[in-house]
Scaffold this motif. Structure first.
Motif, PDB file in Angstrom:
ATOM      1  N   UNK A  50       0.577  -1.232   0.260  1.00 61.77           N
ATOM      2  CA  UNK A  50      -0.180  -0.143   0.764  1.00 61.77           C
ATOM      3  C   UNK A  50       0.793   1.283   0.044  1.00 61.77           C
ATOM      4  N   UNK A  51       1.768   1.075   0.908  1.00 63.54           N
ATOM      5  CA  UNK A  51       2.448   2.436   0.732  1.00 63.54           C
ATOM      6  C   UNK A  51       3.428   2.765  -0.562  1.00 63.54           C
ATOM      7  N   UNK A  52       3.942   1.742  -1.389  1.00 58.84           N
ATOM      8  CA  UNK A  52       5.001   1.871  -2.510  1.00 58.84           C
ATOM      9  C   UNK A  52       3.913   2.301  -3.664  1.00 58.84           C
ATOM     10  N   UNK A  53       2.209   2.042  -3.075  1.00 59.29           N
ATOM     11  CA  UNK A  53       1.729   2.325  -3.912  1.00 59.29           C
ATOM     12  C   UNK A  53       1.460   3.520  -3.920  1.00 59.29           C
ATOM     13  N   UNK A  54       1.158   4.233  -3.201  1.00 61.78           N
ATOM     14  CA  UNK A  54       1.105   5.063  -2.057  1.00 61.78           C
ATOM     15  C   UNK A  54       1.617   6.923  -2.373  1.00 61.78           C
ATOM     16  N   UNK A  55       3.115   6.396  -1.818  1.00 59.64           N
ATOM     17  CA  UNK A  55       4.246   7.453  -2.046  1.00 59.64           C
ATOM     18  C   UNK A  55       4.929   6.529  -2.715  1.00 59.64           C
ATOM     19  N   UNK A  56       5.211   5.885  -3.343  1.00 54.37           N
ATOM     20  CA  UNK A  56       6.072   5.321  -4.052  1.00 54.37           C
ATOM     21  C   UNK A  56       7.701   4.924  -3.466  1.00 54.37           C
ATOM     22  N   UNK A  57       7.061   4.262  -1.992  1.00 54.79           N
ATOM     23  CA  UNK A  57       8.425   3.824  -1.386  1.00 54.79           C
ATOM     24  C   UNK A  57       9.045   2.816  -1.876  1.00 54.79           C
ATOM     25  N   UNK A  58      10.541   2.510  -1.387  1.00 54.44           N
ATOM     26  CA  UNK A  58      11.499   2.015  -2.298  1.00 54.44           C
ATOM     27  C   UNK A  58      11.577   1.129  -1.317  1.00 54.44           C
ATOM     28  N   UNK A  59      11.743   0.217  -1.536  1.00 57.34           N
ATOM     29  CA  UNK A  59      11.896  -1.166  -1.306  1.00 57.34           C
ATOM     30  C   UNK A  59      13.756  -2.923  -1.394  1.00 57.34           C
ATOM     31  N   UNK A  60      14.640  -2.443  -0.567  1.00 54.81           N
ATOM     32  CA  UNK A  60      16.014  -3.480  -0.788  1.00 54.81           C
ATOM     33  C   UNK A  60      15.640  -4.375   0.141  1.00 54.81           C
ATOM     34  N   UNK A  61      16.108  -5.483  -0.581  1.00 56.07           N
ATOM     35  CA  UNK A  61      16.675  -6.282   0.253  1.00 56.07           C
ATOM     36  C   UNK A  61      18.511  -6.360   0.227  1.00 56.07           C
ATOM     37  N   UNK A  62      18.879  -6.362   0.992  1.00 59.04           N
ATOM     38  CA  UNK A  62      20.568  -6.549   1.531  1.00 59.04           C
ATOM     39  C   UNK A  62      20.895  -7.556   2.203  1.00 59.04           C
ATOM     40  N   UNK A  63      21.812  -8.800   1.524  1.00 63.82           N
ATOM     41  CA  UNK A  63      22.119 -10.566   1.929  1.00 63.82           C
ATOM     42  C   UNK A  63      22.513 -10.403   1.951  1.00 63.82           C
ATOM     43  N   UNK A  64      23.585 -11.885   2.868  1.00 64.83           N
ATOM     44  CA  UNK A  64      24.219 -12.181   2.407  1.00 64.83           C
ATOM     45  C   UNK A  64      24.511 -12.915   1.554  1.00 64.83           C
ATOM     46  N   UNK A  65      23.290 -13.621   1.538  1.00 71.50           N
ATOM     47  CA  UNK A  65      23.060 -14.647   0.142  1.00 71.50           C
ATOM     48  C   UNK A  65      23.218 -14.425  -1.023  1.00 71.50           C
ATOM     49  N   UNK A  66      23.352 -14.970  -2.003  1.00 72.74           N
ATOM     50  CA  UNK A  66      24.161 -14.982  -3.776  1.00 72.74           C
ATOM     51  C   UNK A  66      22.684 -14.897  -3.570  1.00 72.74           C
ATOM     52  N   UNK A  67      22.693 -14.355  -5.800  1.00 69.04           N
ATOM     53  CA  UNK A  67      21.526 -14.496  -6.096  1.00 69.04           C
ATOM     54  C   UNK A  67      21.069 -15.907  -6.410  1.00 69.04           C
ATOM     55  N   UNK A  68      21.109 -17.145  -6.103  1.00 69.99           N
ATOM     56  CA  UNK A  68      21.327 -18.041  -6.657  1.00 69.99           C
ATOM     57  C   UNK A  68      19.832 -18.652  -5.198  1.00 69.99           C
ATOM     58  N   UNK A  69      21.241 -18.427  -3.673  1.00 76.72           N
ATOM     59  CA  UNK A  69      20.402 -19.066  -2.880  1.00 76.72           C
ATOM     60  C   UNK A  69      19.042 -17.805  -2.753  1.00 76.72           C
ATOM     61  N   UNK A  70      19.697 -16.730  -2.798  1.00 74.08           N
ATOM     62  CA  UNK A  70      17.946 -16.436  -2.923  1.00 74.08           C
ATOM     63  C   UNK A  70      17.330 -15.869  -3.557  1.00 74.08           C
ATOM     64  N   UNK A  71      17.268 -16.973  -5.126  1.00 76.09           N
ATOM     65  CA  UNK A  71      16.059 -16.912  -5.491  1.00 76.09           C
ATOM     66  C   UNK A  71      15.538 -18.580  -4.702  1.00 76.09           C
ATOM     67  N   UNK A  72      16.089 -19.420  -3.993  1.00 70.88           N
ATOM     68  CA  UNK A  72      16.459 -20.614  -3.453  1.00 70.88           C
ATOM     69  C   UNK A  72      15.289 -19.990  -2.148  1.00 70.88           C
ATOM     70  N   UNK A  73      15.113 -18.551  -1.638  1.00 72.10           N
ATOM     71  CA  UNK A  73      14.646 -18.382  -0.955  1.00 72.10           C
ATOM     72  C   UNK A  73      13.394 -18.151  -0.898  1.00 72.10           C
ATOM     73  N   UNK A  74      13.350 -17.295  -2.452  1.00 72.75           N
ATOM     74  CA  UNK A  74      11.423 -16.599  -2.723  1.00 72.75           C
ATOM     75  C   UNK A  74      10.767 -18.087  -3.629  1.00 72.75           C
ATOM     76  N   UNK A  75      11.442 -18.974  -3.073  1.00 73.01           N
ATOM     77  CA  UNK A  75      10.701 -20.093  -3.856  1.00 73.01           C
ATOM     78  C   UNK A  75       9.723 -21.005  -1.790  1.00 73.01           C
ATOM     79  N   UNK A  76      10.778 -20.828  -1.444  1.00 71.99           N
ATOM     80  CA  UNK A  76       9.983 -21.173  -0.054  1.00 71.99           C
ATOM     81  C   UNK A  76       8.987 -19.576   0.637  1.00 71.99           C
ATOM     82  N   UNK A  77       9.212 -18.790   0.386  1.00 73.83           N
ATOM     83  CA  UNK A  77       8.466 -17.287   1.303  1.00 73.83           C
ATOM     84  C   UNK A  77       7.943 -16.869   0.257  1.00 73.83           C
ATOM     85  N   UNK A  78       7.158 -16.094   0.453  1.00 74.58           N
ATOM     86  CA  UNK A  78       6.332 -14.475   0.535  1.00 74.58           C
ATOM     87  C   UNK A  78       7.259 -13.891  -0.504  1.00 74.58           C
TER      88      UNK A  78
END
Length: 268
Positions: A50-78
């Motif tokens: 809602x906040x991103x749609x209303x105000x253009x809020x930016x969301x950044x994920x900053x992780x120690x994971x690699x892109x491969x490991x990040x994609x794995x997490x995305x398959x497990x979590x919403x």
């Protein structure tokens, strides 16, 4: 107080209130920060959408994971699709489809960085156990190192690397993960790069974390910081030694702590 002074005070308060509900930049770690409480994550996702749609809020994920490991997490979590993805403890920045990293950021990290030499020197330390190939990167050399011996090994390794005039920094977190990075790379510096790219101020920036490799997020300046309630002792001790009025230690864990912090700072 004169009428003019009252008017100035009211104007300042109104301006501050508008700033609080307007666009902000959320930079959050993933494991045990954003992820770890599914019910709270659902609520946080709804509010951020809602906040991103209303105000253009930016969301950044900053992780120690690699892109491969990040994609794995995305398959497990919403997870919401971020405006930028920072991987490898700040060593790569991706946008949109996450297939190509930001070349200008890579150029910054390349100065005086010699990955092959870093690997060769680290090979002389038997206590360093290489992490899987999927967790290595062009600007990241990663090992497992037992916490009981880390205080002895890390200074020796750092000295061996620096006498070779290598552009490096060492980040130890979670009682086991040792990352060797270029000096210009960490989560905090990547956050600053993106904040400046999007022309957002520190006062419009909120950072969230739970472990030692998140300290860089809290060390850059006046960004609002949320330390989740399940934070590791290494980050809690740092927070205790470096108290700042714009840092908030939540009671709730993971996404619940982020929600609590955003309420505290007035964005929700």
């Amino acid at each position: 107080m004169t009428n003019d002074q009252r008017r100035l005070t009211i104007d300042w308060v109104e301006t501050r209130e508008i700033a609080i509900v307007a666009q902000f930049l959320l930079v959050t770690d993933l494991d045990n920060t954003l992820v770890g409480d599914e019910a709270a994550l659902v609520e946080l996702n709804q509010r951020l959408t809602w906040h991103r749609e209303q105000f253009g809020t930016k969301i950044v994920y900053s992780t120690g994971r690699s892109p491969t490991s990040y994609r794995q997490l995305c398959s497990e979590q919403t997870l919401l699709t971020p405006d930028a993805l920072v991987t490898g403890v700040g060593t790569a920045i991706y946008y949109e489809d996450h297939s190509t990293s930001d070349a200008s950021w890579a150029d910054r990290l390349a100065t005086q960085w010699d990955r092959d030499k870093v690997v060769a020197i680290a090979a002389h330390f038997a206590d360093l156990v290489p992490q899987p190939d999927s967790e290595q990167g062009a600007f990241k050399v990663s090992f497992y190192l037992e916490e009981a011996i880390a205080a002895d090994v890390i200074p020796q390794l750092e000295t061996s690397l620096k006498v070779q005039d290598l552009n490096i920094k060492l980040i130890y977190s979670g009682g086991q993960d040792l990352d060797i990075l270029p000096t210009q790379a960490d989560k905090g510096l990547a956050m600053t790069f993106l904040r400046e790219k999007w022309q957002l101020s520190p006062a419009q920036t909120v950072v969230c974390g739970d472990s030692g490799n998140d300290r860089a997020l809290f060390s850059m300046g006046d960004e609002r910081g949320i330390i989740v309630g399940n934070a590791m002792p290494e980050l809690l001790q740092w927070h205790k030694s470096n108290p700042k009025p714009h840092h908030y230690l939540a009671n709730a864990r993971c996404a619940g702590g982020i929600l609590e912090g955003l309420h505290h700072f007035g964005w929700f």
